[in-house]
Write a protein that holds these residues in place. Structure first.
Motif, PDB file in Angstrom:
ATOM      1  N   SER A  26       0.827  -1.212   0.000  1.00  0.00           N
ATOM      2  CA  SER A  26       0.000   0.000   0.000  1.00  0.00           C
ATOM      3  C   SER A  26       0.855   1.253   0.000  1.00  0.00           C
ATOM      4  N   ALA A  27       0.220   2.364  -0.342  1.00  0.00           N
ATOM      5  CA  ALA A  27       0.872   3.661  -0.240  1.00  0.00           C
ATOM      6  C   ALA A  27       1.190   3.947   1.226  1.00  0.00           C
ATOM      7  N   PRO A  28       2.228   4.757   1.506  1.00  0.00           N
ATOM      8  CA  PRO A  28       2.676   4.960   2.895  1.00  0.00           C
ATOM      9  C   PRO A  28       1.578   5.380   3.868  1.00  0.00           C
ATOM     10  N   THR A  29       0.755   6.360   3.470  1.00  0.00           N
ATOM     11  CA  THR A  29      -0.292   6.830   4.385  1.00  0.00           C
ATOM     12  C   THR A  29      -1.341   5.751   4.618  1.00  0.00           C
ATOM     13  N   ASP A  30      -1.734   5.065   3.571  1.00  0.00           N
ATOM     14  CA  ASP A  30      -2.711   3.983   3.716  1.00  0.00           C
ATOM     15  C   ASP A  30      -2.150   2.860   4.580  1.00  0.00           C
ATOM     16  N   ALA A  31      -0.872   2.548   4.393  1.00  0.00           N
ATOM     17  CA  ALA A  31      -0.253   1.481   5.185  1.00  0.00           C
ATOM     18  C   ALA A  31      -0.233   1.855   6.666  1.00  0.00           C
ATOM     19  N   PHE A  32       0.091   3.109   6.963  1.00  0.00           N
ATOM     20  CA  PHE A  32       0.160   3.556   8.356  1.00  0.00           C
ATOM     21  C   PHE A  32      -1.201   3.485   9.035  1.00  0.00           C
ATOM     22  N   PHE A  33      -2.209   4.095   8.421  1.00  0.00           N
ATOM     23  CA  PHE A  33      -3.526   4.098   9.057  1.00  0.00           C
ATOM     24  C   PHE A  33      -4.149   2.694   9.048  1.00  0.00           C
ATOM     25  N   GLY A  34      -3.871   1.903   8.017  1.00  0.00           N
ATOM     26  CA  GLY A  34      -4.359   0.527   8.012  1.00  0.00           C
ATOM     27  C   GLY A  34      -3.770  -0.279   9.142  1.00  0.00           C
ATOM     28  N   PHE A  35      -2.490  -0.059   9.434  1.00  0.00           N
ATOM     29  CA  PHE A  35      -1.831  -0.764  10.532  1.00  0.00           C
ATOM     30  C   PHE A  35      -2.439  -0.375  11.874  1.00  0.00           C
ATOM     31  N   LEU A  36      -2.721   0.905  12.047  1.00  0.00           N
ATOM     32  CA  LEU A  36      -3.342   1.344  13.300  1.00  0.00           C
ATOM     33  C   LEU A  36      -4.723   0.719  13.481  1.00  0.00           C
ATOM     34  N   THR A  37      -5.499   0.656  12.421  1.00  0.00           N
ATOM     35  CA  THR A  37      -6.828   0.042  12.541  1.00  0.00           C
ATOM     36  C   THR A  37      -6.710  -1.460  12.804  1.00  0.00           C
ATOM     37  N   ASP A  38      -5.665  -2.101  12.286  1.00  0.00           N
ATOM     38  CA  ASP A  38      -5.430  -3.513  12.614  1.00  0.00           C
ATOM     39  C   ASP A  38      -5.177  -3.680  14.112  1.00  0.00           C
ATOM     40  N   ILE A  39      -4.330  -2.833  14.655  1.00  0.00           N
ATOM     41  CA  ILE A  39      -3.994  -2.913  16.087  1.00  0.00           C
ATOM     42  C   ILE A  39      -5.239  -2.702  16.941  1.00  0.00           C
ATOM     43  N   ILE A  40      -5.992  -1.658  16.609  1.00  0.00           N
ATOM     44  CA  ILE A  40      -7.169  -1.313  17.415  1.00  0.00           C
ATOM     45  C   ILE A  40      -8.269  -2.353  17.237  1.00  0.00           C
ATOM     46  N   GLY A  41      -8.468  -2.798  16.003  1.00  0.00           N
ATOM     47  CA  GLY A  41      -9.547  -3.733  15.733  1.00  0.00           C
ATOM     48  C   GLY A  41      -9.366  -5.097  16.353  1.00  0.00           C
ATOM     49  N   THR A  42      -8.119  -5.498  16.608  1.00  0.00           N
ATOM     50  CA  THR A  42      -7.857  -6.814  17.200  1.00  0.00           C
ATOM     51  C   THR A  42      -7.505  -6.732  18.682  1.00  0.00           C
ATOM     52  N   ALA A  43      -7.571  -5.529  19.248  1.00  0.00           N
ATOM     53  CA  ALA A  43      -7.147  -5.357  20.647  1.00  0.00           C
ATOM     54  C   ALA A  43      -7.994  -6.167  21.616  1.00  0.00           C
ATOM     55  N   ARG A  44      -9.294  -6.279  21.335  1.00  0.00           N
ATOM     56  CA  ARG A  44     -10.179  -6.983  22.271  1.00  0.00           C
ATOM     57  C   ARG A  44      -9.779  -8.449  22.417  1.00  0.00           C
ATOM     58  N   SER A  45      -9.322  -9.077  21.329  1.00  0.00           N
ATOM     59  CA  SER A  45      -8.938 -10.487  21.394  1.00  0.00           C
ATOM     60  C   SER A  45      -7.672 -10.691  22.214  1.00  0.00           C
ATOM     61  N   ARG A  46      -6.881  -9.627  22.392  1.00  0.00           N
ATOM     62  CA  ARG A  46      -5.641  -9.732  23.166  1.00  0.00           C
ATOM     63  C   ARG A  46      -5.799  -9.214  24.586  1.00  0.00           C
ATOM     64  N   GLY A  74     -18.272   2.314  17.460  1.00  0.00           N
ATOM     65  CA  GLY A  74     -16.925   2.427  18.002  1.00  0.00           C
ATOM     66  C   GLY A  74     -15.893   2.670  16.922  1.00  0.00           C
ATOM     67  N   LEU A  75     -16.014   1.948  15.801  1.00  0.00           N
ATOM     68  CA  LEU A  75     -15.075   2.135  14.694  1.00  0.00           C
ATOM     69  C   LEU A  75     -15.195   3.535  14.099  1.00  0.00           C
ATOM     70  N   ARG A  76     -16.422   4.056  14.066  1.00  0.00           N
ATOM     71  CA  ARG A  76     -16.600   5.422  13.552  1.00  0.00           C
ATOM     72  C   ARG A  76     -15.856   6.419  14.432  1.00  0.00           C
ATOM     73  N   LEU A  77     -15.939   6.253  15.735  1.00  0.00           N
ATOM     74  CA  LEU A  77     -15.216   7.144  16.643  1.00  0.00           C
ATOM     75  C   LEU A  77     -13.710   6.994  16.472  1.00  0.00           C
ATOM     76  N   VAL A  78     -13.256   5.756  16.245  1.00  0.00           N
ATOM     77  CA  VAL A  78     -11.832   5.531  16.015  1.00  0.00           C
ATOM     78  C   VAL A  78     -11.359   6.280  14.781  1.00  0.00           C
ATOM     79  N   ARG A  79     -12.127   6.193  13.711  1.00  0.00           N
ATOM     80  CA  ARG A  79     -11.730   6.879  12.480  1.00  0.00           C
ATOM     81  C   ARG A  79     -11.721   8.395  12.671  1.00  0.00           C
ATOM     82  N   LEU A  80     -12.690   8.919  13.399  1.00  0.00           N
ATOM     83  CA  LEU A  80     -12.700  10.349  13.681  1.00  0.00           C
ATOM     84  C   LEU A  80     -11.470  10.750  14.492  1.00  0.00           C
ATOM     85  N   THR A  81     -11.093   9.896  15.446  1.00  0.00           N
ATOM     86  CA  THR A  81      -9.920  10.186  16.272  1.00  0.00           C
ATOM     87  C   THR A  81      -8.639  10.132  15.452  1.00  0.00           C
TER      88      THR A  81
END
Length: 245
Positions: A84-104, A175-182
């Motif tokens: 992915s493009a750098p900006t997409d890769a960065f924000f995609g990685f953050l959403t991966d971390i946040i989206g899977t946090a509950r399982s950890r 919750g995801l909407r609030l994450v994206r706004l943040t």
């Protein structure tokens, strides 16, 4: 006589280890640290000896589970960086971390409850995660997709807060909407609330409140109900004028 370990034996061992880690992650998430290793072995479909052979203590098993979970995040971030493009890769990685946090969450709480554990494997994985995050952040900033004053520690704190925010919401989509706004706050924007400027009411001052009886100006108190009368005399006059019930 020397026992020769063949490729088939090694592949079986790797499969058993993976099954134990998967079963342990599910068991810890459901029952916490008190789940017996025997229960984990049965869930994995292996003998208790297999579990102990790979993980001699429950502490070692918990560390391995958490390390694997974080390692999967690192792998997803590396894939995003390559595709992915750098900006997409960065924000995609953050959403991966946040989206899977509950399982950890449960395993993370177990690890955080006792800082005395020897955890060389986990320490190395966390270092890889932070290093990847810093690389992705720098690339996104160079591409103009993230504010230049943001640092890796800021991003880590923000993702922790976003994970807590989503965990507190029953509505996952909301919750995801609030994450994206943040996360949008990390993008370059016109000066706003993050610039440290004071807030002023551009419409001008509000009219001062006045006594309901005599019209005298009232002084607002920092706490309690807003005043309605300038003093006891006006308050008593207002009470006398009320109609009898």
């Amino acid at each position: 006589m020397t026992t020769v370990i063949g490729a088939g034996d090694r592949s079986d061992a790797r499969r058993n280890r993976a099954r134990v880690l998967s079963a342990a992650g599910e068991a810890f998430a459901e029952r916490g640290f008190d789940v017996p290793l025997g229960d984990i072995a049965r869930r994995a479909g292996v003998g208790a000896g297999t579990v102990y052979r790979h993980f001699p203590t429950k502490h070692a098993l918990v560390e391995a589970v958490f390390s694997q979970q974080l390692g999967e995040l690192v792998a997803s971030g590396e894939r995003r960086m390559a595709r992915s493009a750098p900006t997409d890769a960065f924000f995609g990685f953050l959403t991966d971390i946040i989206g899977t946090a509950r399982s950890r969450a449960t395993v993370c709480d177990i690890m955080s409850a006792d800082a005395s554990w020897p955890r060389p494997v986990l320490t190395a994985t966390v270092a890889r995660l932070h290093q990847l995050l810093a690389v992705l952040l720098q690339a996104a900033q160079q591409a103009g997709g993230v504010r230049p004053e943001i640092g890796p520690d800021d991003v880590v704190a923000l993702t922790v807060g976003c994970a807590a925010m989503t965990a507190a919401r029953h509505d996952h989509a909301a919750g995801l909407r609030l994450v994206r706004l943040t996360l949008d706050g990390l993008r370059p924007s016109a000066p706003g609330v993050t610039e440290g400027r004071s807030f002023r009411d551009t419409r001008g001052p509000y009219p001062a409140p006045a006594c309901e009886q005599c019209g005298a100006a009232l002084t607002l108190r920092p706490t309690g109900r807003p005043p309605r009368y300038c003093g006891a005399a006006c308050r008593q006059r207002a009470h006398r004028r009320r109609p009898a019930s």
